[in-house]
Design a protein around this motif. Structure first.
Motif, PDB file in Angstrom:
ATOM      1  N   GLU A  68       0.844  -1.186   0.000  1.00  0.00           N
ATOM      2  CA  GLU A  68       0.000   0.000   0.000  1.00  0.00           C
ATOM      3  C   GLU A  68       0.885   1.243   0.000  1.00  0.00           C
ATOM      4  OE1 GLU A  68      -3.119   2.032   2.993  1.00  0.00           O
ATOM      5  OE2 GLU A  68      -3.698   0.045   2.265  1.00  0.00           O
ATOM      6  N   VAL A  69       0.534   2.201  -0.835  1.00  0.00           N
ATOM      7  CA  VAL A  69       1.257   3.467  -0.916  1.00  0.00           C
ATOM      8  C   VAL A  69       0.278   4.618  -0.748  1.00  0.00           C
ATOM      9  CG1 VAL A  69       3.140   2.587  -2.348  1.00  0.00           C
ATOM     10  CG2 VAL A  69       1.103   3.511  -3.446  1.00  0.00           C
ATOM     11  N   GLU A  70       0.801   5.739  -0.279  1.00  0.00           N
ATOM     12  CA  GLU A  70      -0.014   6.938  -0.187  1.00  0.00           C
ATOM     13  C   GLU A  70       0.212   7.759  -1.451  1.00  0.00           C
ATOM     14  OE1 GLU A  70      -0.861   9.968   3.242  1.00  0.00           O
ATOM     15  OE2 GLU A  70       0.982  10.559   2.189  1.00  0.00           O
ATOM     16  N   VAL A  71      -0.880   8.178  -2.039  1.00  0.00           N
ATOM     17  CA  VAL A  71      -0.836   9.041  -3.212  1.00  0.00           C
ATOM     18  C   VAL A  71      -1.273  10.417  -2.738  1.00  0.00           C
ATOM     19  CG1 VAL A  71      -1.743   9.411  -5.525  1.00  0.00           C
ATOM     20  CG2 VAL A  71      -1.434   7.081  -4.668  1.00  0.00           C
ATOM     21  N   ALA A  72      -0.452  11.408  -2.999  1.00  0.00           N
ATOM     22  CA  ALA A  72      -0.784  12.765  -2.567  1.00  0.00           C
ATOM     23  C   ALA A  72      -0.643  13.711  -3.747  1.00  0.00           C
ATOM     24  CB  ALA A  72       0.130  13.189  -1.424  1.00  0.00           C
ATOM     25  N   TYR A  73      -1.559  14.661  -3.809  1.00  0.00           N
ATOM     26  CA  TYR A  73      -1.443  15.724  -4.798  1.00  0.00           C
ATOM     27  C   TYR A  73      -1.410  17.049  -4.055  1.00  0.00           C
ATOM     28  CZ  TYR A  73      -2.018  18.992  -8.498  1.00  0.00           C
ATOM     29  OH  TYR A  73      -1.804  20.048  -9.345  1.00  0.00           O
ATOM     30  N   ASP A  74      -0.337  17.781  -4.263  1.00  0.00           N
ATOM     31  CA  ASP A  74      -0.144  19.089  -3.662  1.00  0.00           C
ATOM     32  C   ASP A  74      -0.156  20.114  -4.796  1.00  0.00           C
ATOM     33  OD1 ASP A  74       1.525  21.451  -2.864  1.00  0.00           O
ATOM     34  OD2 ASP A  74       1.594  20.356  -0.963  1.00  0.00           O
ATOM     35  N   VAL A  75      -0.917  21.185  -4.640  1.00  0.00           N
ATOM     36  CA  VAL A  75      -1.023  22.167  -5.715  1.00  0.00           C
ATOM     37  C   VAL A  75       0.311  22.823  -6.038  1.00  0.00           C
ATOM     38  CG1 VAL A  75      -3.477  22.627  -5.336  1.00  0.00           C
ATOM     39  CG2 VAL A  75      -1.776  24.006  -4.147  1.00  0.00           C
ATOM     40  N   ASP A  76       1.232  22.854  -5.084  1.00  0.00           N
ATOM     41  CA  ASP A  76       2.545  23.456  -5.319  1.00  0.00           C
ATOM     42  C   ASP A  76       3.575  22.456  -5.817  1.00  0.00           C
ATOM     43  OD1 ASP A  76       1.768  26.062  -4.477  1.00  0.00           O
ATOM     44  OD2 ASP A  76       1.950  25.416  -2.391  1.00  0.00           O
ATOM     45  N   VAL A  77       3.499  21.212  -5.344  1.00  0.00           N
ATOM     46  CA  VAL A  77       4.515  20.194  -5.649  1.00  0.00           C
ATOM     47  C   VAL A  77       4.080  19.261  -6.775  1.00  0.00           C
ATOM     48  CG1 VAL A  77       5.853  18.292  -4.656  1.00  0.00           C
ATOM     49  CG2 VAL A  77       5.334  20.288  -3.266  1.00  0.00           C
ATOM     50  N   GLY A  78       2.783  19.001  -6.872  1.00  0.00           N
ATOM     51  CA  GLY A  78       2.271  18.040  -7.849  1.00  0.00           C
ATOM     52  C   GLY A  78       2.007  16.697  -7.193  1.00  0.00           C
ATOM     53  N   LEU A  79       2.086  15.632  -7.995  1.00  0.00           N
ATOM     54  CA  LEU A  79       1.768  14.287  -7.524  1.00  0.00           C
ATOM     55  C   LEU A  79       2.969  13.665  -6.822  1.00  0.00           C
ATOM     56  CD1 LEU A  79      -0.519  12.108  -7.716  1.00  0.00           C
ATOM     57  CD2 LEU A  79       0.860  11.105  -9.535  1.00  0.00           C
ATOM     58  N   ARG A  80       2.695  13.005  -5.695  1.00  0.00           N
ATOM     59  CA  ARG A  80       3.718  12.266  -4.944  1.00  0.00           C
ATOM     60  C   ARG A  80       3.170  10.894  -4.617  1.00  0.00           C
ATOM     61  NH1 ARG A  80       3.633  16.011  -0.703  1.00  0.00           N
ATOM     62  NH2 ARG A  80       3.160  14.250   0.613  1.00  0.00           N
ATOM     63  N   VAL A  81       4.040   9.904  -4.624  1.00  0.00           N
ATOM     64  CA  VAL A  81       3.680   8.552  -4.202  1.00  0.00           C
ATOM     65  C   VAL A  81       4.681   8.156  -3.132  1.00  0.00           C
ATOM     66  CG1 VAL A  81       3.356   6.158  -4.896  1.00  0.00           C
ATOM     67  CG2 VAL A  81       2.786   7.999  -6.491  1.00  0.00           C
ATOM     68  N   ASP A  82       4.186   7.919  -1.915  1.00  0.00           N
ATOM     69  CA  ASP A  82       5.041   7.583  -0.774  1.00  0.00           C
ATOM     70  C   ASP A  82       4.688   6.209  -0.229  1.00  0.00           C
ATOM     71  OD1 ASP A  82       6.240  10.218  -0.766  1.00  0.00           O
ATOM     72  OD2 ASP A  82       4.426  10.953   0.231  1.00  0.00           O
ATOM     73  N   SER A  83       5.731   5.461   0.106  1.00  0.00           N
ATOM     74  CA  SER A  83       5.483   4.123   0.687  1.00  0.00           C
ATOM     75  C   SER A  83       5.270   4.222   2.180  1.00  0.00           C
ATOM     76  CB  SER A  83       6.637   3.195   0.383  1.00  0.00           C
ATOM     77  OG  SER A  83       7.853   3.751   0.796  1.00  0.00           O
TER      78      SER A  83
END
Length: 83
Positions: A68-83
């Motif tokens: 399972e990974v966390e998917v995050a979207y930040d308006v300043d950084v963009g898309l991130r996928v973190d384990s």
């Protein structure tokens, strides 16, 4: 057509599958959204993101290794996928 504006390409090793639903209401909304798409999400994944804070949205998915990974979207950084 509006769905095309929210699509991004991500390596399959990072996101390979949708995470199992944890919220029945969200799962119903996801299934309804898929049915509204031209291909009914046959060739893509739908990863729902929920607001976490101002300008930040988070969701869950499974990596190519099945973790399972966390998917995050930040308006300043963009898309991130973190384990």
């Amino acid at each position: 057509m509006a769905w095309q504006l929210s699509q991004v390409s991500v390596r399959q090793t990072m996101i390979a599958q949708e995470a199992p639903p944890q919220d029945p209401d969200l799962d119903k909304a996801v299934q309804a959204a898929k049915k509204s798409m031209a291909d009914e999400c046959k060739y893509s994944l739908l990863i729902p993101l929920s607001p976490a804070s101002e300008g930040l949205w988070r969701g869950r998915a499974l990596s190519g290794g099945g973790d399972e990974v966390e998917v995050a979207y930040d308006v300043d950084v963009g898309l991130r996928v973190d384990s």
